[in-house]
Design a protein around this motif. Structure first.
Motif, PDB file in Angstrom:
ATOM      1  N   GLY A 119      87.393  33.769   0.809  1.00  0.00           N
ATOM      2  CA  GLY A 119      86.131  33.917   1.516  1.00  0.00           C
ATOM      3  C   GLY A 119      85.409  35.212   1.147  1.00  0.00           C
ATOM      4  O   GLY A 119      84.196  35.227   0.940  1.00  0.00           O
ATOM      5  N   ILE A 120      86.159  36.295   1.047  1.00  0.00           N
ATOM      6  CA  ILE A 120      85.569  37.577   0.653  1.00  0.00           C
ATOM      7  C   ILE A 120      85.017  37.492  -0.768  1.00  0.00           C
ATOM      8  O   ILE A 120      83.917  37.964  -1.066  1.00  0.00           O
ATOM      9  N   GLY A 121      85.814  36.870  -1.655  1.00  0.00           N
ATOM     10  CA  GLY A 121      85.386  36.750  -3.050  1.00  0.00           C
ATOM     11  C   GLY A 121      84.103  35.955  -3.190  1.00  0.00           C
ATOM     12  O   GLY A 121      83.189  36.334  -3.930  1.00  0.00           O
ATOM     13  N   VAL A 122      84.013  34.838  -2.460  1.00  0.00           N
ATOM     14  CA  VAL A 122      82.807  34.016  -2.508  1.00  0.00           C
ATOM     15  C   VAL A 122      81.614  34.796  -1.967  1.00  0.00           C
ATOM     16  O   VAL A 122      80.512  34.749  -2.525  1.00  0.00           O
ATOM     17  N   ALA A 123      81.846  35.519  -0.874  1.00  0.00           N
ATOM     18  CA  ALA A 123      80.758  36.296  -0.267  1.00  0.00           C
ATOM     19  C   ALA A 123      80.199  37.329  -1.223  1.00  0.00           C
ATOM     20  O   ALA A 123      78.985  37.557  -1.277  1.00  0.00           O
ATOM     21  N   LEU A 124      81.071  37.938  -1.985  1.00  0.00           N
ATOM     22  CA  LEU A 124      80.631  38.985  -2.902  1.00  0.00           C
ATOM     23  C   LEU A 124      80.044  38.418  -4.189  1.00  0.00           C
ATOM     24  O   LEU A 124      79.202  39.051  -4.824  1.00  0.00           O
ATOM     25  N   ALA A 125      80.469  37.214  -4.556  1.00  0.00           N
ATOM     26  CA  ALA A 125      80.060  36.648  -5.838  1.00  0.00           C
ATOM     27  C   ALA A 125      78.723  35.925  -5.769  1.00  0.00           C
ATOM     28  O   ALA A 125      77.963  35.905  -6.739  1.00  0.00           O
ATOM     29  N   VAL A 126      78.432  35.298  -4.637  1.00  0.00           N
ATOM     30  CA  VAL A 126      77.202  34.499  -4.519  1.00  0.00           C
ATOM     31  C   VAL A 126      76.120  35.336  -3.835  1.00  0.00           C
ATOM     32  O   VAL A 126      76.268  35.713  -2.665  1.00  0.00           O
ATOM     33  N   PRO A 127      75.038  35.642  -4.528  1.00  0.00           N
ATOM     34  CA  PRO A 127      74.012  36.535  -3.963  1.00  0.00           C
ATOM     35  C   PRO A 127      73.455  36.056  -2.622  1.00  0.00           C
ATOM     36  O   PRO A 127      73.237  36.864  -1.712  1.00  0.00           O
ATOM     37  N   SER A 128      73.192  34.743  -2.483  1.00  0.00           N
ATOM     38  CA  SER A 128      72.598  34.249  -1.238  1.00  0.00           C
ATOM     39  C   SER A 128      73.557  34.431  -0.068  1.00  0.00           C
ATOM     40  O   SER A 128      73.143  34.783   1.043  1.00  0.00           O
ATOM     41  N   LEU A 129      74.840  34.197  -0.308  1.00  0.00           N
ATOM     42  CA  LEU A 129      75.828  34.396   0.752  1.00  0.00           C
ATOM     43  C   LEU A 129      75.985  35.871   1.076  1.00  0.00           C
ATOM     44  O   LEU A 129      76.106  36.252   2.243  1.00  0.00           O
ATOM     45  N   ARG A 130      75.996  36.681   0.036  1.00  0.00           N
ATOM     46  CA  ARG A 130      76.111  38.125   0.251  1.00  0.00           C
ATOM     47  C   ARG A 130      74.927  38.646   1.048  1.00  0.00           C
ATOM     48  O   ARG A 130      75.073  39.470   1.958  1.00  0.00           O
ATOM     49  N   GLY A 131      73.738  38.129   0.735  1.00  0.00           N
ATOM     50  CA  GLY A 131      72.552  38.559   1.465  1.00  0.00           C
ATOM     51  C   GLY A 131      72.573  38.106   2.911  1.00  0.00           C
ATOM     52  O   GLY A 131      72.212  38.864   3.809  1.00  0.00           O
ATOM     53  N   ALA A 132      73.005  36.858   3.152  1.00  0.00           N
ATOM     54  CA  ALA A 132      73.064  36.350   4.525  1.00  0.00           C
ATOM     55  C   ALA A 132      74.065  37.137   5.354  1.00  0.00           C
ATOM     56  O   ALA A 132      73.811  37.449   6.518  1.00  0.00           O
ATOM     57  N   MET A 133      75.216  37.456   4.748  1.00  0.00           N
ATOM     58  CA  MET A 133      76.216  38.238   5.473  1.00  0.00           C
ATOM     59  C   MET A 133      75.679  39.631   5.797  1.00  0.00           C
ATOM     60  O   MET A 133      75.868  40.142   6.900  1.00  0.00           O
ATOM     61  N   SER A 134      74.983  40.239   4.841  1.00  0.00           N
ATOM     62  CA  SER A 134      74.412  41.565   5.070  1.00  0.00           C
ATOM     63  C   SER A 134      73.368  41.523   6.183  1.00  0.00           C
ATOM     64  O   SER A 134      73.327  42.410   7.045  1.00  0.00           O
ATOM     65  N   ASP A 135      72.546  40.482   6.201  1.00  0.00           N
ATOM     66  CA  ASP A 135      71.533  40.352   7.247  1.00  0.00           C
ATOM     67  C   ASP A 135      72.176  40.222   8.622  1.00  0.00           C
ATOM     68  O   ASP A 135      71.707  40.808   9.606  1.00  0.00           O
TER      69      ASP A 135
ATOM     70  N   LEU B 199      75.468  24.415   6.168  1.00  0.00           N
ATOM     71  CA  LEU B 199      76.726  24.919   5.606  1.00  0.00           C
ATOM     72  C   LEU B 199      76.785  26.440   5.710  1.00  0.00           C
ATOM     73  O   LEU B 199      77.855  27.017   5.924  1.00  0.00           O
ATOM     74  N   LEU B 200      75.626  27.084   5.574  1.00  0.00           N
ATOM     75  CA  LEU B 200      75.584  28.534   5.689  1.00  0.00           C
ATOM     76  C   LEU B 200      75.903  28.985   7.113  1.00  0.00           C
ATOM     77  O   LEU B 200      76.555  30.019   7.311  1.00  0.00           O
ATOM     78  N   VAL B 201      75.448  28.212   8.107  1.00  0.00           N
ATOM     79  CA  VAL B 201      75.807  28.511   9.503  1.00  0.00           C
ATOM     80  C   VAL B 201      77.328  28.516   9.651  1.00  0.00           C
ATOM     81  O   VAL B 201      77.917  29.432  10.237  1.00  0.00           O
ATOM     82  N   ILE B 202      77.965  27.481   9.112  1.00  0.00           N
ATOM     83  CA  ILE B 202      79.424  27.378   9.204  1.00  0.00           C
ATOM     84  C   ILE B 202      80.077  28.543   8.479  1.00  0.00           C
ATOM     85  O   ILE B 202      81.016  29.177   8.989  1.00  0.00           O
ATOM     86  N   TRP B 203      79.574  28.859   7.295  1.00  0.00           N
ATOM     87  CA  TRP B 203      80.168  29.943   6.509  1.00  0.00           C
ATOM     88  C   TRP B 203      80.030  31.293   7.220  1.00  0.00           C
ATOM     89  O   TRP B 203      80.985  32.081   7.252  1.00  0.00           O
ATOM     90  N   LEU B 204      78.868  31.550   7.804  1.00  0.00           N
ATOM     91  CA  LEU B 204      78.665  32.822   8.499  1.00  0.00           C
ATOM     92  C   LEU B 204      79.580  32.942   9.711  1.00  0.00           C
ATOM     93  O   LEU B 204      80.074  34.028  10.033  1.00  0.00           O
ATOM     94  N   ALA B 205      79.825  31.816  10.394  1.00  0.00           N
ATOM     95  CA  ALA B 205      80.757  31.847  11.521  1.00  0.00           C
ATOM     96  C   ALA B 205      82.179  32.129  11.046  1.00  0.00           C
ATOM     97  O   ALA B 205      82.922  32.881  11.686  1.00  0.00           O
TER      98      ALA B 205
END
Length: 232
Positions: A24-40, A61-67
């Motif tokens: 999960g950490i790796g995906v968050a750091l690798a995908v810009p959109s996910l990294r941006g959503a997590m930062s927000d 899916l992003l809602v689920i991922w952020l949770a």
């Protein structure tokens, strides 16, 4: 009260849990959109989180991922609730985000069950944690629901504690749904009304009053539960 269960099955569970977290950490750091959503979400930028969700299947899916990310990165859960309500509306946003939080809770429960106990000892102190453990076990489902109604408590922390204290999985699951649904419903509804927000909306006042009553009930219930747990 606690005994670390030996055997290969336990270590397999630990390995799977750790691998999932690292993935999960790796995906968050690798995908810009996910990294941006997590930062927000971490920075509490509700408007930016709303823009990240977009209102389509990818947004769901992003809602689920952020949770799920909340298992390892604690941010105000209400941000995601309000953003989901704004983007998807209450009818879709509420069941979506509540389901996402239940999934997040189950993952945090697995983390707590396999290896979070030493960390919780460091955070709370072993003696205090043992008292909390007794309170949760002897307080039963009502205590679990009461803890879920406390807004300031990080959502994943309860999963860690319940997993570490070996609360039955089914009890943890249904009390999470019952206890967290009121807060989730309220903030999802608030988010769904942001474009036409009105202080005269009766649901906002009724919902806010109901949450305050729930919190007051928690303050009444937990001392009684603690008294019962120390009286045995």
């Amino acid at each position: 009260m606690h005994r670390g269960p030996p055997g290969g099955g336990t270590w397999t569970g630990v390995a799977i849990t750790v691998a999932g977290i690292l993935l999960g950490i790796g995906v968050a750091l690798a995908v810009p959109s996910l990294r941006g959503a997590m930062s927000d979400a971490i920075h509490g930028d509700t408007a930016a989180v709303r823009d990240d969700l977009n209102g389509n299947a990818a947004g769901a899916l992003l809602v689920i991922w952020l949770a799920v990310v909340h298992v390892i990165v604690w941010y105000p859960a209400e941000i995601l609730d309000a953003a989901a309500g704004y983007v998807f509306g209450f009818g879709i946003g509420f069941p979506l985000v509540l389901s996402a939080w239940v999934l997040s809770g189950l993952i945090s429960y697995a983390v707590g069950r396999h290896f979070a106990r030493p960390l919780l000892y460091r955070i709370a102190g072993e003696k205090r944690f043992v008292r909390i453990e007794k309170l949760i076990h002897r307080g039963g489902p009502l205590a679990l629901i009461a803890f879920r109604l406390i807004p300031i408590m990080p959502f994943s922390l309860m999963g860690y504690v319940c997993g570490a204290t070996r609360i039955p999985l089914w009890r943890f699951t249904w009390t999470t749904i019952v206890g967290y649904a009121p807060i989730t419903a309220y903030f999802t509804y608030v988010g769904s009304q942001l474009e036409g927000f009105s202080v005269e909306d009766p649901i906002l006042w009724i919902g806010g009053g109901a949450l305050l009553l729930c919190i007051a009930g928690v303050r009444f219930l937990l001392p009684r539960t603690a008294t019962n747990s120390t009286g045995d």
